[in-house]
Design an enzyme around this catalytic site. Sequence first.
Site, short mmCIF file in Angstrom:
data_model
loop_
_atom_site.label_atom_id
_atom_site.label_comp_id
_atom_site.label_asym_id
_atom_site.label_seq_id
_atom_site.Cartn_x
_atom_site.Cartn_y
_atom_site.Cartn_z
N LYS A 23 0.84 -1.21 0.00
CA LYS A 23 0.00 0.00 0.00
C LYS A 23 0.87 1.25 0.00
O LYS A 23 0.60 2.22 -0.72
CB LYS A 23 -0.90 0.01 1.24
N ARG A 93 -4.17 10.38 2.83
CA ARG A 93 -2.96 11.21 2.89
C ARG A 93 -2.04 11.06 1.70
O ARG A 93 -1.35 11.98 1.33
CB ARG A 93 -2.17 10.83 4.15
N ASP A 117 -5.87 8.99 8.17
CA ASP A 117 -5.96 8.40 9.49
C ASP A 117 -5.83 9.42 10.61
O ASP A 117 -5.16 10.44 10.46
CB ASP A 117 -4.82 7.38 9.68
N ASP A 305 3.92 1.77 11.73
CA ASP A 305 2.69 1.10 11.29
C ASP A 305 2.45 -0.22 12.01
O ASP A 305 1.35 -0.75 11.97
CB ASP A 305 2.74 0.83 9.78
N VAL A 327 7.37 8.45 16.10
CA VAL A 327 7.05 8.97 14.77
C VAL A 327 5.75 9.76 14.75
O VAL A 327 5.72 10.91 14.35
CB VAL A 327 7.03 7.83 13.72
#
Length: 417
Positions: A23, A93, A117, A305, A327
């Site tokens: 992705k 985004r 998100d 992630d 992050v």
Amino acid sequence: MGDRFLVTGGARLTGEVSVGGAKNSVLKLMAAALLAEGVTTITNCPQIADVPLMADVLRGLGAEVELDGDVVRIDTPAVPKHHADFDAVKQFRASVCVLGPLVARAHRAVVALPGGDAIGSRPLDMHQAGLRELGARSVIEHGCVVAEADSLIGAPISLEFPSVGATENILTAAVLAEGVTTIDNAAREPEIVDLCVMLQQMGARIDGAGTSTLTVTGVPQLHPTTHRVIGDRIVGATWGIAAAMTQGDVTVRGVDPAHLQLVLNKLREAGAQVDTYPDGFRVLQRERPTAVNVSTLPFPGFPTDLQPMAIGLASVSEGMSVITENVFEARFRFVEEMVRMGADARTDGHHAVIRGIDQLSSAPVWSSDIRAGAGLVLAGLVADGVTEVHDVFHIDRGYPDFVESLRALGGKIERVV
């Protein structure tokens, strides 16, 4: 209300699962197709909700886009339109990655500030600063980033943080700039390398892909190409961590284990047997995992992630784990949902301290982003009873065939509309 998942705990995941394209790569590759007139073909595309959204963005810029299973064909006009201000842009985004290609090819870009998100702010300061170094003018007006340049001139650019998005936008602008651009403190993610490979196939001159210094020598024009997207390391690692949490035995195919070295080492620390293959890896967890500490950092560090999955693993591990988020500042919303499920967790600034318990308890929970949603499903697999996970449209944006893949491994999950 939207779709929700019902996850029944207690199943041990076993078997083999294949991972599609990344992705975090495919959307940037689609945007890069704007850099060359003609038909660029991208294969191994994941069938996730964000791909048709990106196709809509490109169509709005004058490209013809055909989606055919895991293949995307993009026919870019001689001069793309420059105004990417429509609903699709605001929904996710990654749409901001059209900024660099548009400034390079159309000499002007108007891109709506991105949505997506709820994991904290992602200011575009570094994107804009980098484009200014190349000679563009860039401001934010009426909720849009506006950038324009009659011509782009190569320049030395130093990023204050190895931002993936800023690296991508500066890189895609620099390939058509006059002269040499160096990007210091560039992002080193495998998805950046994937973009560099495709740009090189299109005729770009780039040195240093995968290192913290990219050197780009501008060329007058690029040509279309055919490119295969790398496998999705985040999806692959999600299944690996799920195997460890459920004391299972899962083989993941379609992803380069070199892209997950640190994550796989953390699973070994947690007590898993991890074997790697040229196109994947196997995680076998024979007993309850041991607590491990994790700090998220840009690649080659532990991916932000995967932070929700790390918290999920910690919640059922033996001992205490400290998870540090370096992050994104709002990523710990996920912990509140885990506490609903009985997790012994507290947060303090950038840190979450988790004491593992034997079993979580089922509860209704809400996804705040793609990865949090997946993390909650994993938690549901190791909870008693049935966990209701709401707002699963987030999960659909990042995980193709999520329910089918989980079921194939023996997980008990159903989608309720």
